[in-house]
Write a protein that holds these residues in place. Structure first.
Motif, short mmCIF file in Angstrom:
data_model
loop_
_atom_site.label_atom_id
_atom_site.label_comp_id
_atom_site.label_asym_id
_atom_site.label_seq_id
_atom_site.Cartn_x
_atom_site.Cartn_y
_atom_site.Cartn_z
N MET A 28 37.67 53.09 29.15
CA MET A 28 39.05 52.88 29.07
C MET A 28 39.84 52.45 30.11
SD MET A 28 39.15 53.15 25.61
CE MET A 28 40.95 53.05 25.34
N GLY A 29 41.02 51.48 30.15
CA GLY A 29 41.44 51.27 31.56
C GLY A 29 42.97 51.02 31.12
N TRP A 30 43.43 50.93 32.37
CA TRP A 30 45.24 50.47 32.32
C TRP A 30 45.19 49.28 33.20
CZ3 TRP A 30 49.18 51.84 29.28
CH2 TRP A 30 48.90 52.99 28.62
N TYR A 31 45.75 48.13 32.94
CA TYR A 31 45.91 47.15 33.98
C TYR A 31 47.36 46.83 33.93
CZ TYR A 31 40.81 46.27 34.20
OH TYR A 31 39.85 46.30 34.54
N ARG A 32 47.98 46.02 34.85
CA ARG A 32 49.28 45.78 34.98
C ARG A 32 49.42 44.08 35.48
NH1 ARG A 32 51.53 49.28 40.12
NH2 ARG A 32 50.44 47.86 41.54
N GLN A 33 50.86 43.46 35.01
CA GLN A 33 50.93 42.17 35.44
C GLN A 33 52.21 42.16 35.59
OE1 GLN A 33 49.89 39.43 32.11
NE2 GLN A 33 49.91 37.43 33.89
N ALA A 34 52.66 41.69 36.80
CA ALA A 34 53.99 41.59 37.12
C ALA A 34 54.43 40.14 37.08
CB ALA A 34 54.25 41.97 38.71
N PRO A 35 55.84 39.82 36.82
CA PRO A 35 56.12 38.68 36.55
C PRO A 35 55.46 37.40 37.73
CG PRO A 35 57.89 39.82 36.38
CD PRO A 35 56.78 40.93 36.92
N GLY A 36 55.00 36.42 37.18
CA GLY A 36 54.49 35.28 38.09
C GLY A 36 53.02 35.88 38.75
N LYS A 37 52.59 37.00 38.46
CA LYS A 37 51.33 37.32 39.09
C LYS A 37 50.16 37.37 37.95
CE LYS A 37 53.61 39.81 43.12
NZ LYS A 37 53.53 41.01 43.93
N GLN A 38 49.05 37.72 38.49
CA GLN A 38 47.85 37.91 37.76
C GLN A 38 47.61 39.37 37.18
OE1 GLN A 38 44.39 36.09 39.64
NE2 GLN A 38 44.63 34.32 38.88
N ARG A 39 47.22 39.35 35.95
CA ARG A 39 46.82 40.82 35.71
C ARG A 39 46.00 41.62 36.64
NH1 ARG A 39 45.58 42.02 29.19
NH2 ARG A 39 47.77 40.47 29.63
N GLU A 40 46.18 42.73 37.18
CA GLU A 40 45.36 43.44 37.96
C GLU A 40 45.05 44.82 37.45
OE1 GLU A 40 47.43 44.26 41.58
OE2 GLU A 40 49.23 45.59 40.99
N LEU A 41 43.86 45.39 38.20
CA LEU A 41 43.41 46.53 37.55
C LEU A 41 44.49 47.60 38.24
CD1 LEU A 41 41.10 48.64 37.03
CD2 LEU A 41 40.50 48.44 39.33
N VAL A 42 44.73 48.70 37.51
CA VAL A 42 45.28 49.92 37.96
C VAL A 42 44.34 50.83 37.83
CG1 VAL A 42 47.07 51.75 37.14
CG2 VAL A 42 47.59 49.10 36.68
N ALA A 43 43.69 51.47 36.89
CA ALA A 43 42.74 52.38 36.64
C ALA A 43 41.80 52.22 35.53
CB ALA A 43 43.32 53.99 36.82
#
Length: 113
Positions: free
Chosen positions: A32-47
């Motif tokens: 299982m994981g968490w990813y995040r995506q900020a406006p104008g940016k690619q989705r990135e690994l959180v954990a």
């Protein structure tokens, strides 16, 4: 399969939030994981957290965020401490197995300076 993320909100820099991702089916066999995506940016690994509890973190959150899982509750958590404005993003929960990802809907985290 449905992954329901919750816990996002608006906080000030330095504060904490705890995200939850509840699954309607068992998560015990899945990474299982968490990813995040900020406006104008690619989705990135959180954990991510493996079936045995092994964890992996993105460089930008190491030492501040902690991922955990409860197989009994079919839920994954993300404890976020010392939040920074650059942590502002939509956070997505992921279930992964043998190269196949399933994504839940995101929850918005906004950190004000």
């Amino acid at each position: 399969v449905q992954l329901q993320a919750s816990g996002g909100g608006l906080v000030q820099a330095g504060e904490s939030l705890r995200l939850s991702c509840a699954s309607r089916s068992s998560i015990s066999s899945y990474r299982m994981g968490w990813y995040r995506q900020a406006p104008g940016k690619q989705r990135e690994l959180v954990a991510t957290i493996g079936t045995g509890g092994n964890t992996n973190y993105g460089d930008s959150v190491k030492g501040r965020f902690t991922i955990s899982r409860s197989n009994a509750e079919n839920t994954v958590y993300l404890q976020m401490n010392s939040l920074k404005p650059e942590d502002t993003a939509v956070y997505y929960c992921q279930r992964w197995y043998r190269g196949i990802s399933y994504w839940g809907q995101g929850t918005l985290v906004t950190v004000s300076s």
